[in-house]
Each structure stands twice: as C-alpha cells, then as structure tokens.
Enzyme design. Sequence first.
Site, PDB file in Angstrom:
ATOM      1  N   ALA A 241       0.573  -1.378  -0.171  1.00  0.00           N
ATOM      2  CA  ALA A 241      -0.036   0.419   0.225  1.00  0.00           C
ATOM      3  C   ALA A 241       0.667   1.447   0.114  1.00  0.00           C
ATOM      4  CB  ALA A 241      -0.796   0.155   1.181  1.00  0.00           C
ATOM      5  N   GLY A 244       1.034   4.741  -0.159  1.00  0.00           N
ATOM      6  CA  GLY A 244      -0.594   5.399   0.474  1.00  0.00           C
ATOM      7  C   GLY A 244      -1.342   5.859  -0.302  1.00  0.00           C
ATOM      8  N   CYS A 356       3.808  -0.628 -12.359  1.00  0.00           N
ATOM      9  CA  CYS A 356       4.133  -0.419 -12.868  1.00  0.00           C
ATOM     10  C   CYS A 356       5.522  -0.655 -13.689  1.00  0.00           C
ATOM     11  CB  CYS A 356       4.317   1.739 -11.776  1.00  0.00           C
ATOM     12  SG  CYS A 356       5.949   0.830 -10.450  1.00  0.00           S
TER      13      CYS A 356
END
Length: 425
Positions: A241, A244, A356
């Site tokens: 995560a 954030g 990504c």
Amino acid sequence: MVRPNNQVKADPPGVPARRAALRLLDAVLRRGQALESALESAGAGLAPNDRGLAHAIAAEALRRLPDLDALIDSATRQRLPDDAKARFALRIALVQALGLGTPPHAAISTVLPLVDGGPRKLVHGVFGTLMRANKGLPDQPTLPDPVAIRWHAAWGDDFIADAERAVASPPPIDLTLRDPAAAPDLEGISLLPGHLRLDARAPITGLEGFAEGGWWVQDLAASLPARLLGPGRGSAFDLCAAPGGKTLQLAAAGWEVTAVDISESRLARLNENLDRTGLKAKAIAADLLQWQPGEQADAILLDAPCSATGIFRRHPDVLHRVRPSLIAEMAALQAKLLARAASWVRPGGTLVYATCSLESAEGEAQLAAFLARNTGFVIDAIRADELPETVTPLPDGTLRTRPGMLADRGGLDGFFIARLTRLSP
C-alpha cells in the site's frame, strides 16, 4: 572512487553539490542503487538547496547518459572506461552546461576539484574541446541500448520514439482530490473527475488545500487501479500500500480499507496522510508472503512490487539499473503475491492487479499465467468511460498505459492493470 563525506567541508563553494552528484551517479551506475534511496547517503551534510541541485544534476545526467557519453567519446583518442572518474566528472560538467543552463565556466570549475592529476587535465581538455565546437545534446534523449532493444522487441518503433520524447523532461504534477466536488483554486487541467494536473511546479505544502487535506500528489496513471474498484461497497485490502495514495482513494470512495505494506517507515508516511486528510484506514506492517487476514475481502488491490520501468520519466535511474534478471525476479515475486491475494477475495469479489512496469513479463504474461492456474477468476473488462479521454483498454479488457498517451497534455506513466472477478462456486 568517491571521497569520504568529511572531505565535503573543505570543498570550494558549489563543489559539494557536484561531489554529491558524482556519488549518486556512482551509486546508480556501478552499484545498481535506486537514485532516491542513494540520495540520503550521497547528500549527507548538504544544505537543502545543494541536495536538490545534486539530485537534479544526477537525474538529468541519467536522462541523457547515452548522448553525454557519445559526446565524450567523440573528443577522446581512447575510450574512457565506463567507471572512470574522468568520465563521471565530464558527464556532470556537460549535463550542466548543455542540459541545465549552467554557464560553462561554472560547470567546469565546480567539477575539476573532483579529479586529480592527469584526469583533471583530460577533463578540462575534453570539456573545452566540446564547448569550442559548440556541441549540443539532441532534443530527444537516446535510450540506453539494452532498454531500446528490449522495448523495441516487445512494442515496436513508435513505442521507442514515444519513450524518447517522454524521458526528455520530468513529468507534470498530478493531484487526486479527496472530494471531486471541492476542487482547490489552482491552475491546471482535469483529465478525470477528482483529478487536477498542475500548470506549474511550486512547493507542494504551500498550495491551497494541502494543509486541509483536500488532495494528495499522485500520478494520474497510478490513480487508475483504485478508481477501477468504484464506490465503496464493503471491505478492501490495499496490498503493497505505501506510500498510500491508493489507500486514500479507497477510503475517500467509502471502502473499509486495510492497508498492508512491508515497510514501517513508508507506512508512517501513509498514516501522516491519513491524519492530514481525515480519512480512515487500518495500516498493518507485514510481509505479504507471511501475513494472513482474518477474513476475506470484497475487493483487493494488489499494486505489486515490480521493476518500475513504467515510471522512468520520474526515475530515470531505472533505465540503467533494471536488467532482465531483476525483471525475472520481480515476476516470480508477483506470481506468489497474486496467488495469495486471490485466495483472500470473496466469491463475487474483485481483484485489481497492477504494476508500474513496461515489461510484459510483469503484466500481460503474468496475467495469462495466473488465469491459466486460476479458472475461478475472469477478466472484468475495463471500460473506456472509466479512463481519460483517448486512453483505451486492450481488446481483452485489460489496460496498458504507454509512453505517448496524453502526450499533448503532459503524458502518462506506464502501467499494466487488470480487473478480475472471482466467480461464485
């Protein structure tokens, strides 16, 4: 090759930042470190402005490295070794004079103290030769050969041209709004509801709405995976995560979010942003290969660790330090994480997988292997109306954002995203 930090204090003005830039290039090119992670050590003891200058010099040198080296090689009788200190010093001097607008006399005078003896004369001579010849850098940087060969084989000629245009300059700043109906009074364009792309760079913390938690910085492409889960309708796990942005998106959309990341320091930043925005989520520091949730979730977002080649505009070091062995290592980890995440999705629930990366092994091939092993999951096709205008899903309903997309409006980072549904028994 690099002098110890305690020598920085004896340097003339301007030299400490160049010495730090040399350390940064050394860390990336010889030791394979990420530019951002190397900055803390390389910039130790520097004033903030010198630290920023060192980062800017190193980043621009990494964007332009093949072209800088071609200039250096054109002015030497014998090719300097890749790790020669004289080559590093010339890269720093030339990128300042030709890429950053530093007056040539300042570019060379602040670099010469980095080398001694014969190499100093060589650096001064090569730099002078190139300046007198009015040599320059091409408008579009050249990609490193290994990257160009790999991406050309996967994506073709147009992709390479788009990537070279994309790496020419740092990308714009994107904001994700906590409340799409409460946009701050800032100059920019909106490419999706709840998004603002700023027209100009400015200190982030001083912009309207920052202190009030009205928005956070997040690349538009990086915001798409959480957007694809839609309004909150139960529990959601945001896996891997930190820092954030996606956790904040899910919480703002009404999900009951559990955010899991292995890095406690990065989770601290997530918690700071939760406090600033007033959003709620449960943050857990844990290794996902060991962690077990107490129950399944309605939605899971796995933005998996990857080679990060898709964010080369922001982090040009990936063009030089990411090799096929790292891509294979990351793909193996992604497969393990996908298998674990899949078991935590409730029947009828949604799993969004994203990286990504511009490597098919971390995207299309990874998904194909997962679906072959997990017949209980099907692709929930991403729709064009969920995406920025002109950004379109692939025929199978997944999404590959690429260099060249939205080029006339600031571009887009490279991502692979798939939205999957777990079938009910």
